[in-house]
Design an enzyme around this catalytic site. Structure first.
Site, short mmCIF file in Angstrom:
data_model
loop_
_atom_site.label_atom_id
_atom_site.label_comp_id
_atom_site.label_asym_id
_atom_site.label_seq_id
_atom_site.Cartn_x
_atom_site.Cartn_y
_atom_site.Cartn_z
N TYR A 158 0.84 -1.21 0.00
CA TYR A 158 0.00 0.00 0.00
C TYR A 158 0.88 1.26 0.00
CZ TYR A 158 -4.46 2.41 0.59
OH TYR A 158 -5.58 3.20 0.41
N LYS A 165 -2.95 8.56 2.79
CA LYS A 165 -4.19 8.43 3.59
C LYS A 165 -4.00 8.98 5.01
CE LYS A 165 -7.07 6.40 0.65
NZ LYS A 165 -8.06 7.25 -0.05
#
Ligand code: NDP
Length: 257
Positions: A158, A165
């Site tokens: 990720y 994020k």
């Protein structure tokens, strides 16, 4: 169903196709009586959305083009919404982007450009959109973005998106403080993994689904409709006492060590 959003104008940003989280949200908001305004970046998404709306017998109040990489495009989009709709009561920000090569391997291999691009589209865009949207939220409002657990924990591959994020979630808190005095709330939904076009870009992302089914307290994966209903909660008066929050809609996976 109680029409929690009757008479409310809500802008939805980020429907690419039937699998998009934003499409699950659109269905929930429509059922709740909201008037929907959509923004798309690509012509391809616009066409897919038009077909979906027709198939589901949903009438959009307005559809406008918006590329969040450009301040001018954001200004134009919200300018057009102001002209044609006037007051808005909510915004759904369901947008993220990173280069595919930055979503695998070692995080330290992320290039400066790749890092900036992911942060620009996936985090800064919420800041720019909030600034433009608040001008139209003269009766108060609610802004909801979509985040992922990779901001809090290391989730393999990720990488730069997890860091973006984290910036997005911190932005939610700072923005919540800025616009709280105007009666505007800003929150995030942290969804479990869902098979979408964007998710395909993260190497091995789809395998995480089986881990959720095995380890999460509810022992089942999450779908777009569950995220849609949680987002509806944030857009409605039911959450009037909540701002700056990140709500996990992940079958409880985040509590498991
Ligand atoms: P989709 O690919 O369906 O949606 C992503 C959307 O981002 C597309 O509609 C795309 O528009 C839009 N977008 C990308 N770049 C831009 C840009 N420059 N300007 C405007 N729009 C842009 O994937 P998801 O539904 O999965 O993603 C929606 C959100 O949910 C993202 O923030 C994602 O990180 C988040 N999320 C996803 C999870 C998952 O498992 N799928 C889990 C947790 C969070 P276009 O197609 O027109 O380019």
């Amino acid at each position: 169903m109680v029409k929690l959003l009757e008479g409310k104008n809500i802008v939805i940003m980020g429907v690419a196709n039937e699998r998009s989280i934003a499409w699950g949200i659109a269905k929930s908001l429509h059922r709740a009586g909201a008037q929907l305004i959509f923004t798309n970046r690509q012509e391809r998404s616009y066409k897919k959305l038009s077909k979906l709306l027709e198939k589901h017998n949903i009438k959009a109040k307005l559809m406008v083009n918006c590329d969040v990489a450009s301040d001018e495009s954001i200004q134009q989009a919200f300018g057009q919404i102001k002209e044609e709709v006037g007051v808005i009561h909510g915004v759904v920000h369901s947008i993220a982007f990173a280069n595919r090569e930055d979503l695998k391997g070692a995080f330290y291999d992320t290039t400066r450009d790749g890092f900036l691009l992911a942060h620009d589209i996936s985090a800064y865009s919420l800041v720019a959109v909030t600034k433009a949207a608040r001008e139209l939220m003269t009766e108060g409002g609610s802004i909801v973005t979509q985040t992922y657990l990779g901001s809090e924990r290391v989730m393999r591959n990720y990488n730069v998106m997890g860091v973006a994020k984290a910036a997005l979630e911190a932005s939610v808190r700072y923005l919540a403080e800025d616009v709280g005095k105007e009666g505007i709330r800003v929150n995030a939904v942290s969804s479990g993994p869902i098979r979408t076009l964007s998710a395909k870009g993260v190497s091995g992302f789809n395998d995480i689904n089986s881990i959720i089914e095995e380890k999460a307290p509810l022992r089942r994966s999450v779908d777009q409709d569950q995220v849609g209903d949680a987002t509806l909660f944030f857009l409605s008066d039911l959450s009037r006492g909540v701002t700056g929050e990140v709500l996990h809609v992940d079958s409880g996976y985040h509590i498991i060590g």
